[in-house]
Write a protein that holds these residues in place. Sequence first.
Motif, mmCIF file in Angstrom:
data_model
loop_
_atom_site.group_PDB
_atom_site.id
_atom_site.type_symbol
_atom_site.label_atom_id
_atom_site.label_comp_id
_atom_site.label_asym_id
_atom_site.label_seq_id
_atom_site.Cartn_x
_atom_site.Cartn_y
_atom_site.Cartn_z
ATOM 1 N N THR A 182 0.820 -1.216 0.000
ATOM 2 C CA THR A 182 0.000 0.000 0.000
ATOM 3 C C THR A 182 0.848 1.258 0.000
ATOM 4 O O THR A 182 0.554 2.221 -0.731
ATOM 5 C CB THR A 182 -0.942 0.011 1.208
ATOM 6 N N TRP A 183 1.918 1.254 0.787
ATOM 7 C CA TRP A 183 2.716 2.468 0.967
ATOM 8 C C TRP A 183 4.141 2.340 0.457
ATOM 9 O O TRP A 183 4.612 3.177 -0.312
ATOM 10 C CB TRP A 183 2.744 2.853 2.457
ATOM 11 N N VAL A 184 4.846 1.300 0.886
ATOM 12 C CA VAL A 184 6.282 1.215 0.597
ATOM 13 C C VAL A 184 6.540 1.079 -0.899
ATOM 14 O O VAL A 184 7.349 1.820 -1.473
ATOM 15 C CB VAL A 184 6.918 0.047 1.372
ATOM 16 N N PHE A 185 5.876 0.137 -1.546
ATOM 17 C CA PHE A 185 6.167 -0.122 -2.963
ATOM 18 C C PHE A 185 5.914 1.101 -3.834
ATOM 19 O O PHE A 185 6.813 1.520 -4.581
ATOM 20 C CB PHE A 185 5.342 -1.316 -3.441
ATOM 21 N N PRO A 186 4.717 1.707 -3.800
ATOM 22 C CA PRO A 186 4.508 2.864 -4.702
ATOM 23 C C PRO A 186 5.395 4.055 -4.391
ATOM 24 O O PRO A 186 5.927 4.700 -5.300
ATOM 25 C CB PRO A 186 3.021 3.193 -4.505
ATOM 26 N N GLN A 201 -7.939 -5.832 -6.280
ATOM 27 C CA GLN A 201 -8.478 -5.295 -5.025
ATOM 28 C C GLN A 201 -7.703 -5.799 -3.800
ATOM 29 O O GLN A 201 -8.282 -6.159 -2.777
ATOM 30 C CB GLN A 201 -9.962 -5.633 -4.893
ATOM 31 N N LYS A 202 -6.384 -5.816 -3.919
ATOM 32 C CA LYS A 202 -5.540 -6.209 -2.792
ATOM 33 C C LYS A 202 -5.172 -5.025 -1.905
ATOM 34 O O LYS A 202 -4.559 -5.212 -0.852
ATOM 35 C CB LYS A 202 -4.247 -6.849 -3.316
ATOM 36 N N ILE A 203 -5.536 -3.806 -2.343
ATOM 37 C CA ILE A 203 -5.142 -2.588 -1.636
ATOM 38 C C ILE A 203 -6.387 -1.867 -1.157
ATOM 39 O O ILE A 203 -7.351 -1.678 -1.923
ATOM 40 C CB ILE A 203 -4.302 -1.673 -2.553
ATOM 41 N N ASP A 204 -6.384 -1.462 0.107
ATOM 42 C CA ASP A 204 -7.519 -0.731 0.666
ATOM 43 C C ASP A 204 -7.430 0.759 0.348
ATOM 44 O O ASP A 204 -8.406 1.368 -0.091
ATOM 45 C CB ASP A 204 -7.581 -0.943 2.186
ATOM 46 N N PHE A 205 -6.251 1.354 0.588
ATOM 47 C CA PHE A 205 -6.047 2.778 0.313
ATOM 48 C C PHE A 205 -5.351 2.897 -1.033
ATOM 49 O O PHE A 205 -4.191 2.513 -1.181
ATOM 50 C CB PHE A 205 -5.212 3.415 1.419
ATOM 51 N N LEU A 251 -4.744 5.629 -3.206
ATOM 52 C CA LEU A 251 -4.098 6.828 -3.737
ATOM 53 C C LEU A 251 -2.622 6.636 -4.062
ATOM 54 O O LEU A 251 -2.186 7.017 -5.157
ATOM 55 C CB LEU A 251 -4.287 7.992 -2.758
ATOM 56 N N PRO A 252 -1.780 6.074 -3.168
ATOM 57 C CA PRO A 252 -0.357 5.907 -3.530
ATOM 58 C C PRO A 252 -0.147 5.053 -4.774
ATOM 59 O O PRO A 252 0.688 5.374 -5.625
ATOM 60 C CB PRO A 252 0.251 5.252 -2.283
ATOM 61 N N SER A 253 -0.914 3.976 -4.892
ATOM 62 C CA SER A 253 -0.764 3.103 -6.062
ATOM 63 C C SER A 253 -1.236 3.785 -7.335
ATOM 64 O O SER A 253 -0.632 3.608 -8.401
ATOM 65 C CB SER A 253 -1.551 1.804 -5.834
ATOM 66 N N ILE A 254 -2.318 4.571 -7.248
ATOM 67 C CA ILE A 254 -2.793 5.307 -8.418
ATOM 68 C C ILE A 254 -1.740 6.323 -8.872
ATOM 69 O O ILE A 254 -1.457 6.465 -10.071
ATOM 70 C CB ILE A 254 -4.134 5.996 -8.103
ATOM 71 N N LEU A 255 -1.148 7.048 -7.922
ATOM 72 C CA LEU A 255 -0.099 8.009 -8.265
ATOM 73 C C LEU A 255 1.115 7.308 -8.878
ATOM 74 O O LEU A 255 1.699 7.790 -9.848
ATOM 75 C CB LEU A 255 0.316 8.785 -7.025
ATOM 76 N N CYS A 256 1.475 6.158 -8.318
ATOM 77 C CA CYS A 256 2.621 5.410 -8.846
ATOM 78 C C CYS A 256 2.345 4.934 -10.264
ATOM 79 O O CYS A 256 3.220 5.023 -11.140
ATOM 80 C CB CYS A 256 2.933 4.223 -7.932
ATOM 81 N N CYS A 257 1.137 4.438 -10.511
ATOM 82 C CA CYS A 257 0.770 4.018 -11.865
ATOM 83 C C CYS A 257 0.855 5.194 -12.835
ATOM 84 O O CYS A 257 1.368 5.059 -13.950
ATOM 85 C CB CYS A 257 -0.639 3.430 -11.866
#
Length: 222
Positions: free
Chosen positions: A132-136, A182-186, A188-194
């Motif tokens: 959720t946080w570290v990867f993106p 749908q493995k991520i609850d929050f 926003l970080p993943s959307i920004l990373c994408c």
Amino acid sequence: MQYCPLCQVKVVGSKRACPLCEGPLTGRPEPEREIFPQVVPPHRRARVARRIVTLCVLVVLAGCLQVESVWHPVSNWPLIVMAAALCSWLAVMLGISRRRLLMQNLTAQTLLFSVLSVLWDFGTGWRGWSITWVFPILFMGAIGVLLLLKLVLHVAMVDAVGWIGVLAVLGWVVPLVLLLTQKIDFMLPSILCCGVSFVTLVVLVLFFHRYMRQEAERRFHL
């Protein structure tokens, strides 16, 4: 004093061969008159650094095992310290082995820390903070740092495009798959990373496709 019969020059100090022609020397070496300092080869310094870091990690591991076997602490902090020491050892070993290849080193460290964060998350009860946080955040930061290094150090695009492309592809595909499954609850970080990764990849394809093709041919012998 040493003497080179081929170059017909006198050589001060103690040399194994002539500095000019690398031929054999005659005469008696005089180490006390040596004017050049002894240069330690880079690979020797790296080997010494690896041994020092390994020794420190082994001392930490031995100390934690001693605490665990003698005092039996209520919490499992000795195991956590041991895992942290091993992770630090892996990061330092990788950094030393790729110390002269800055962009490759940063890419490899990003991949390593991503894998280690998932393992830490899994080992501590899986709360999903790694994906959720570290990867993106890690991939967005690494892409930005690589682009900054490209500008500041004036790295040739053919040398930089491959590593930027690797991070851009992974930073786009992995969060996208996690979002779709749908493995991520929050989100926003993943959307920004994408978004950042996709834009970076599009820019590379549109403006630097020639360098990408050269890098692919060089890496995969196409």
